[in-house]
Design a protein around this motif. Structure first.
Motif, PDB file in Angstrom:
ATOM      1  N   LEU A 465       0.814  -1.216   0.000  1.00 21.33           N
ATOM      2  CA  LEU A 465       0.000   0.000   0.000  1.00 21.33           C
ATOM      3  C   LEU A 465       0.850   1.270   0.000  1.00 21.33           C
ATOM      4  O   LEU A 465       0.419   2.304  -0.513  1.00 21.33           O
ATOM      5  N   SER A 469      -0.077   3.886  -2.593  1.00 18.62           N
ATOM      6  CA  SER A 469      -0.838   4.965  -1.953  1.00 18.62           C
ATOM      7  C   SER A 469      -0.889   6.274  -2.742  1.00 18.62           C
ATOM      8  O   SER A 469      -1.962   6.913  -2.786  1.00 18.62           O
ATOM      9  N   TRP A 473      -4.510   7.757  -3.704  1.00 17.73           N
ATOM     10  CA  TRP A 473      -4.884   9.114  -3.253  1.00 17.73           C
ATOM     11  C   TRP A 473      -5.328   9.965  -4.439  1.00 17.73           C
ATOM     12  O   TRP A 473      -6.325  10.686  -4.358  1.00 17.73           O
ATOM     13  N   ILE A 514      -7.901  -1.051  -2.648  1.00 18.17           N
ATOM     14  CA  ILE A 514      -7.326  -1.382  -1.332  1.00 18.17           C
ATOM     15  C   ILE A 514      -7.783  -2.765  -0.888  1.00 18.17           C
ATOM     16  O   ILE A 514      -7.025  -3.521  -0.255  1.00 18.17           O
ATOM     17  N   ILE A 540      -4.804   6.890   4.209  1.00 20.54           N
ATOM     18  CA  ILE A 540      -4.079   7.319   3.005  1.00 20.54           C
ATOM     19  C   ILE A 540      -4.425   8.754   2.640  1.00 20.54           C
ATOM     20  O   ILE A 540      -3.539   9.591   2.398  1.00 20.54           O
ATOM     21  N   VAL A 546       1.726  11.159   1.861  1.00 19.40           N
ATOM     22  CA  VAL A 546       1.139  10.580   0.656  1.00 19.40           C
ATOM     23  C   VAL A 546       0.671  11.681  -0.285  1.00 19.40           C
ATOM     24  O   VAL A 546       0.851  11.605  -1.508  1.00 19.40           O
TER      25      VAL A 546
END
Length: 747
Positions: A465, A469, A473, A514, A540, A546
């Motif tokens: 992740l 990420s 995002w 996810i 996230i 991120v």
């Protein structure tokens, strides 16, 4: 092998020279060379090892498609608007169906008919480009539309090759299989487009100072062949890999330089490919199949005129421009040969189909310039016979299609959202595939058994992740940060509801992305996975780290995508925004360079009376890198000036005739050369006792004293104050005739 290569190159050079003198494309010369050295004309082939020629030909296909990719650009494709996409789509679908139907009516089987449709649905970029260039039509509006259609056809051709390969391999037309191949192809293109835009421009920018021509050539060829291997490994054709790498390098600022460096390699191996095409042609077989050749030729010419005209008209262009476009695309070329080679290699088409298609290509190529010339008379005839209501309907449709809207609506935001979801979704999927196929199994092998399985899976999930990420995002929240989103949010409730729907879909996609690694690593119920995914998504989107990585990535993509465009914009005579603003009108921009022998040199625009005689507007004069914008009538023209004008096709053609008519060929001087001359100064010479400066040798003989030999010594580049003495040998550089005149008058 060397003997074979020598024979191919020499015969190809001679035949292409003959076709050049006949003002025909050299591609025809290469094909004729192949017919001559093949096994069907002389009796025995001039080539001892035909397999090596086929191998070189395959390499030629790679470099042909690599070069086409360098002229192509994914970003240009997105910016072309609907004209090229609609017109190319109509042409490909229409000609594909017509070709298939023609083959079936002639009694051919489904596979031959299908490949025939694929061969005749693509026009030749090279032939169209050369024909319009030779006829002086490249600056006209319809020519630019032709080139944009050809660019879109290139990408359609690549997709078509993948589909035909799949159909030929499975020997059926299963829709599910074809859909899977299309999805697989799109994912492949998106993935390498993203990686290429992130890595290649950045790499070339960092090492630009060290990139000599030699190193850049080696790097480009290496990248091309590397992508070819990756494409084959992924189950696609080698041609696709070459095209993709070319299109990726087309997005870099080094694209033009790479194109120039690769051009000689493409020319050499490309010529061998076309020679190998000619070697497969049996002239007696062509005589035997004259009827299919004639039928397919007529189908190509009539079909391309009808579908290209209709497609361009459907995209919103005028009837005149549409017919000029249709009459320009009446030939088949490179991709027809490549698709025919594909079918022959796969063993799914009959042998006679290959030479038939090549013969059709030769005939249509030869006829192309003549057919282009008939476009305007044909338009005049159609326009005279159209009813007033039909003309009004076409004009109204064209005007409505070309109405320019600068507002960014919900539909535009939706397109951007879908594009971002597709690109980043494919990247995240690729991260998961690499992680679960290679990285995670390796980690589990090297990690000691003493570490709890659950704890290891938690670490692996976090690692996966962390990599994904920034992309997750961006899928979830990037649109919310845009200025256009905030402006539309201030609208009514209906608009807000649509925006909420877009955001909701983005959140769903993010949760799905996810959830996948959570499902793979843990045995949990669906409800728990969804709740856990929501929790992880919240972490996230709330992480500043991120967010910074996501914005940095987006900024890098934006800079790399726009780097070449900014570089080109700096060199443009007129800004792209201004050029685009003229798209809805029958006006376009064209550049002309003033010849040194033009009678316009030294005259003002008012004296030439450009506007009254041609109708064009002079927007700018570029002189020694300086711009004179909207020049007044008192501005004078000088040799080498770049004159930027705006007008219709007819007006620009008139201005071009004015410029060409202003060139006085009698003013062209015979080239003279600078030579090194020597003469000895006698005791009766007028130069004795005079300095170089006082002798006026530079002014009268227009030469430079390079050296003086005196008493065994040589004085290089003597000073102007040096005095000539008896028996000096003077070495001067200049024009021989003028130096001899000076000698006669002074020695």
């Amino acid at each position: 092998m060397l003997t074979d290569l020598c024979v191919i190159m020499l015969i190809a050079a001679v035949t292409s020279l003959i076709f050049k003198l006949l003002r025909q494309p050299v591609v025809l010369g290469y094909i004729v060379a192949g017919i001559i050295i093949g096994p069907y004309v002389i009796g025995d082939s001039w080539i001892s090892n035909e397999e090596s020629v086929e191998t070189w030909g395959e390499i030629g296909v790679l470099f042909l498609l690599f070069a086409m990719g360098l002229e192509f650009s994914f970003k240009k494709l997105l910016q072309m608007g609907s004209t090229a996409l609609i017109a190319a789509g109509v042409i490909v679908v229409g000609m594909m169906g017509t070709g298939f139907l023609t083959g079936r009516l002639m009694g051919w089987n489904e596979m031959n008919s299908l490949f025939l449709g694929g061969m005749i649905c693509m026009s030749s970029t090279t032939i169209v480009f050369k024909a319009l260039d030779d006829m002086g039509l490249r600056s006209q509006k319809f020519a630019k539309i032709c080139f944009s259609i050809l660019v879109v056809e290139d990408i359609f051709a690549i997709i078509l090759m993948v589909l035909l390969s799949s159909i030929a391999t499975s020997r059926n037309f299963e829709g599910q299989t074809l859909a899977f191949e299309v999805v697989k192809l799109m994912a492949y293109l998106i993935l390498w487009f993203f990686l290429g835009i992130v890595i290649l421009p950045t790499f070339l920018r960092l090492f630009r100072k060290h990139m000599s021509d030699e190193l850049l050539t080696i790097l480009s060829v290496g990248l091309c062949l590397g992508m070819v291997l990756l494409a084959v490994k992924a189950g696609f054709s080698s041609a696709l890999g070459a095209f993709v790498m070319g299109s990726l390098l087309a997005e870099t600022v080094e694209a033009e330089r790479i194109e120039g460096l690769v051009q000689p390699i493409k020319d050499v191996f490309g010529s061998i490919f076309f020679v190998s095409v000619g070697m497969m042609i049996n002239p007696s077989q062509l005589a035997e199949h004259w009827l299919p050749i004639l039928i397919i030729t007529v189908v190509v010419i009539v079909g391309q005129i009808v579908f290209a005209t209709f497609g361009t008209l459907l995209s919103g262009q005028s009837l005149k421009v549409s017919m000029q476009t249709g009459f320009s695309l009446v030939q088949i070329g490179e991709f027809a040969f490549i698709i025919a080679t594909l079918g022959t290699t796969l063993g799914v088409i009959d042998k006679q189909l290959y030479p038939i298609v090549v013969a059709v290509s030769v005939i249509t190529t030869f006829l192309t310039p003549f057919i282009i010339k008939t476009a305007l008379p044909a338009y005049t005839w159609v326009d005279n016979h159209l009813s007033k209501s039909a003309k009004i309907m076409i004009d109204n449709y064209s005007n409505s299609r070309n109405t320019i809207s600068k507002e960014v609506g919900v539909s535009t935001l939706m397109k951007r959202s879908i594009t971002r979801v597709l690109v980043y979704g494919v990247v995240v999927t690729f991260i998961y595939l690499i992680s679960f196929l290679y990285v995670i199994p390796w980690v589990r092998q090297v990690v000691p058994d003493s570490i709890p399985h659950f704890a290891l899976n938690v670490v692996l999930l976090v690692g996966v992740l962390v990599l994904a990420s920034p992309f997750i995002w961006s899928i979830a929240l990037y649109q919310l940060r845009s200025e256009s989103f905030r402006q539309m949010w201030s609208g009514g409730n209906t608009q807000k509801a649509k925006l909420i729907g877009i955001v909701f879909l983005q959140i769903l996609v993010s949760i799905a992305l996810i959830s996948y690694p959570v499902f793979k690593l843990f045995s949990l119920t669906s409800g728990i996975v969804v709740v856990l995914s929501l929790f992880l998504l919240n972490l996230i989107v709330g992480s500043r780290t991120v967010r910074k990585r996501a914005f940095a990535l987006s900024k890098l993509l934006e800079n790399n995508l726009s780097a070449r465009e900014k570089s080109q914009e700096a060199k443009r005579s007129v800004s792209k925004a201004f050029t685009n603003s003229l798209l809805g009108y029958d006006i376009h921009i064209s550049d002309f360079k003033l010849d040194i022998n033009s009678s316009f040199c030294g005259r003002s625009l008012h004296e030439i009376d450009v506007r009254a005689k041609s109708g064009v507007s002079v927007l700018r004069i570029v002189r020694n890198g300086m711009n004179i914008n909207i020049p007044g009538g008192e501005v004078r023209l000088y040799p080498g000036d770049q004159i930027v004008v705006a007008g219709s096709d007819e007006q620009i053609a008139l201005f071009s005739q004015m410029l060409n008519g202003s060139i006085d060929m009698s003013l062209r001087k015979t080239r003279t050369h600078v030579n090194l001359e020597r003469f000895r100064i006698s005791d009766t010479s007028k130069l004795v006792g005079r300095s170089i400066l006082m002798s006026k040798i530079r002014e009268e003989a227009e030469c430079i004293v390079m050296a003086i030999e005196r008493d065994g010594e040589i004085y290089m580049n003597p000073k102007p104050s040096m005095i000539f003495q008896v028996n000096d040998i003077v070495v001067v550089a200049g024009e021989t005739e003028k130096i001899h005149v000076f000698e006669k008058n002074n020695l």
